[in-house]
Design an enzyme around this catalytic site. Structure first.
Site, mmCIF file in Angstrom:
data_model
loop_
_atom_site.group_PDB
_atom_site.id
_atom_site.type_symbol
_atom_site.label_atom_id
_atom_site.label_comp_id
_atom_site.label_asym_id
_atom_site.label_seq_id
_atom_site.Cartn_x
_atom_site.Cartn_y
_atom_site.Cartn_z
ATOM 1 N N LYS A 154 0.824 -1.209 0.000
ATOM 2 C CA LYS A 154 0.000 0.000 0.000
ATOM 3 C C LYS A 154 0.864 1.268 0.000
ATOM 4 C CE LYS A 154 -4.257 -1.670 0.115
ATOM 5 N NZ LYS A 154 -5.130 -1.732 1.270
ATOM 6 N N ARG A 162 -4.256 -9.979 3.713
ATOM 7 C CA ARG A 162 -4.303 -10.063 2.260
ATOM 8 C C ARG A 162 -2.958 -9.587 1.731
ATOM 9 N NH1 ARG A 162 -8.032 -6.688 1.422
ATOM 10 N NH2 ARG A 162 -9.812 -8.088 1.382
#
Length: 201
Positions: A145, A180
Site C-alpha cells: 500500500k 491479504r
C-alpha cells in the site's frame, strides 16, 4: 468462466471482490465461496441476501463515501470509533438478512478513505478493535500500500516487500487473523515467527 476453471482445477476457496449483488450472485453460481465487499454492504445491501442464500463467506470492509469519493473524504477525528460504527452498521445489515455470524470477517480498510496517520493508528491500535469484535476475524490488507511507500520513500509498489512483511506481522501481532498479501511465501514465514513468539506470552 474464469471462476469455473479455477474451481475445477484447484481445491481452494475462491473469493470475489465486488460491491454489486448481480456480480456476487453470478460468482457464487460459478463456484466462488467468499464475497468480499469493500463497501461493507453500503453500495448494494442486497449482497447480504446473496451471502445468506448461498452460505457464502462475507468480508465486510470499512469504507466512507462512495467509490468515486472515498479517497477525498475529510478525515474524521476518531478513526477507531468511525471504523467501529461502520462495522456495527454493516453487521446489522448482514445479520438482518440472515447471514450467519460465523460466515463474516471484518476488514479495517487500510488505505480506503483514511489518511496516512489513520492507517498507522489503525495498525497500532488494532488490538482494541480485535477485542471489541472478538467474535469476528479481523482482516488487514496492507501489502504494497501507498502508506508503506510513504514511510520508505519508495514509489514502486513492487519494492515494498520489507515494509509489507513488517506491517502484516504487526497486524497479526495486534489481533488480525487474516492478511491479504501479494508475497505469500515470504508473509507465511514472517507470520510463523510472530505465532512462535506469541505462543510464549
Amino acid at each position: 468462466p474464469v471462476i469455473e476453471a479455477i474451481t475445477r482445477r484447484f481445491d481452494t476457496a475462491v473469493s470475489v471482490d465486488t460491491s454489486k449483488s448481480e456480480v456476487a450472485a453470478a460468482a457464487m453460481d460459478s463456484g466462488a465461496e467468499i464475497i468480499n465487499d469493500i463497501s461493507g454492504l453500503v453500495f448494494d445491501p442486497s449482497i447480504a441476501r446473496i451471502a445468506a442464500e448461498t452460505g457464502a463467506g462475507l468480508v465486510l470492509m470499512h469504507l466512507r463515501g462512495t467509490f468515486e469519493t472515498m479517497h477525498s473524504q475529510k478525515p474524521v477525528a476518531d478513526i477507531l470509533g468511525e471504523v467501529s460504527r461502520g462495522f456495527r452498521s454493516s453487521l446489522k445489515v448482514a445479520t438482518d438478512a440472515g447471514v450467519s455470524a460465523d460466515k463474516i470477517a471484518l476488514d479495517i480498510g487500510i488505505g480506503f478513505s483514511k489518511t496516512f496517520e489513520q492507517n498507522l493508528e489503525l495498525l497500532a491500535k488494532l488490538d482494541k478493535l480485535s477485542q471489541e469484535f472478538s467474535s469476528f476475524p479481523l482482516l488487514a490488507g496492507t501489502s504494497r500500500k501507498s502508506f508503506i511507500g510513504k514511510i520508505l520513500d519508495e514509489t514502486s509498489a513492487e519494492r515494498r516487500l520489507t515494509g509489507s512483511l513488517t506491517s502484516a506481522a504487526l497486524a497479526v501481532w495486534n489481533g488480525a487473523r487474516i492478511v491479504r498479501v501479494h508475497d505469500v511465501e515470504e508473509t507465511v514465514e514472517a507470520i510463523r515467527v510472530v505465532d512462535a513468539v506469541k505462543a510464549k506470552l
